[in-house]
Design an enzyme around this catalytic site. Structure first.
Site, PDB file in Angstrom:
ATOM      1  CG  ASP A  54      16.492  26.927  64.442  1.00 33.11           C
ATOM      2  OD1 ASP A  54      16.932  26.648  63.307  1.00 33.11           O
ATOM      3  OD2 ASP A  54      16.545  26.129  65.388  1.00 33.11           O
ATOM      4  CG  ASN A  70      21.146  22.289  75.532  1.00 36.07           C
ATOM      5  OD1 ASN A  70      20.539  21.871  74.557  1.00 36.07           O
ATOM      6  ND2 ASN A  70      21.335  23.578  75.767  1.00 36.07           N
ATOM      7  CG  HIS A  92      18.919  22.915  71.632  1.00 35.45           C
ATOM      8  ND1 HIS A  92      20.071  23.638  71.866  1.00 35.45           N
ATOM      9  CD2 HIS A  92      19.093  22.381  70.385  1.00 35.45           C
ATOM     10  CE1 HIS A  92      20.869  23.546  70.815  1.00 35.45           C
ATOM     11  NE2 HIS A  92      20.302  22.790  69.904  1.00 35.45           N
ATOM     12  CD  GLU A 150      19.546  26.499  74.027  1.00 33.66           C
ATOM     13  OE1 GLU A 150      19.523  25.271  74.156  1.00 33.66           O
ATOM     14  OE2 GLU A 150      20.562  27.121  73.635  1.00 33.66           O
TER      15      GLU A 150
END
Ligand code: F6R
Length: 259
Positions: free
Chosen positions: A66, A134, A136, A141
């Site tokens: 990314d 979280n 990801h 996400e």
């Protein structure tokens, strides 16, 4: 899924680097899928040391997961910058073989399509992953639906806050990223997920022991045939001890890895 617990991040990073080293030595044209972030730093340090000890990167291709949208290679917040400083400039990889999405692309859709072609041509033999607080992976996400291939995503507020923490003096931390999709991640022959520290303990336990759900993208990794999870003691704290294996250095060294 193999889950190994180490005494320190350093040892876990060393283990991941040994897996990468074996991949590089065994494959004619090795492809490493790479992540950025604090978790990956011990891995890159160990990998650079392997190169200093003689490991040849001239045949290696790397494909990063990314990049943040709106910033370029000269910006210390960019993942290209991170990779350049942590790995690319410190090993003998050919610059044209080190792929990171272009966060400055004017046509984002075209950049995603281009990156899909990069992954089609260079599917990782070994994919390194971190995990967000979280759940990801890459920047996929949590949500009701996940996308298969490279796309632009608006980062969750917690992700932006966690990432921006390393840059206290910098305002306007990018809130969008180009990320490969979950199918791209799943195409890797082997996946190594690393997580360190107490603040990852809860999400690690949920990803590994709770039901598989797109609301915890890392939980999907349990559907992949070859995943190794490398943890330190703190991040493994909430896992059932029966599902983990402890690995220790012998005389300051790790000599063997299980692939
Ligand atoms: C970064 C990436 C992210 C990170 C994750 C953990 O390229 O893909 O999924 O791996 O956000 O980041 P750290 O290691 O900083 O906690």
């Amino acid at each position: 899924m193999k889950i190994h617990v180490f005494d320190s991040q350093y040892e876990a990073g060393l283990y991941a680097a040994l897996m990468a080293k074996r991949t590089i030595m065994e494959r004619e044209k090795p492809v490493l899928g790479l992540a950025t972030g604090a978790t990956s730093i011990p891995f890159y340090s160990a990998l650079v040391q392997s190169c200093h000890d003689g490991l040849d990167f001239s045949r290696v291709t790397t494909v990063n997961l990314d990049e943040l949208v709106g910033i370029g290679a000269d910006d210390p917040r960019s993942y290209r910058y991170f990779m350049q400083h942590r790995l690319f400039s410190r090993v003998n990889i050919l610059p044209e073989n080190a792929h990171v999405p272009n966060g400055l692309a004017i046509d984002e859709a075209a950049e995603c399509a281009r990156y899909d072609r990069v992954i089609d041509a260079h599917t990782p033999d070994l994919q390194i992953l971190g995990i967000g607080g979280n759940g990801h992976i890459g920047f996929n996400e949590p949500g009701c639906a996940l996308l298969a291939r490279t796309h632009v995503i608006r980062l969750h507020r917690d992700t932006v806050t966690a990432n921006a923490r390393a840059f206290p003096m910098l305002d306007d931390y990018p809130s969008r990223a180009i990320t490969v999709g979950v199918t791209d991640i799943f195409r890797a022959a082997r996946i190594v997920l690393m997580a360190f520290g107490e603040k990852k303990a809860d999400i690690v336990a949920r990803a590994i022991e709770d039901p598989i759900t797109t609301h915890i993208p890392a939980s999907l990794l349990r559907l992949h045939a070859n995943v190794t999870v490398l943890l330190d003691r703190a991040s493994a704290d909430r896992l059932s001890p029966s599902i983990t294996t402890g690995i220790k250095l012998k005389e300051g060294r790790l000599t063997q890895v299980e692939m």
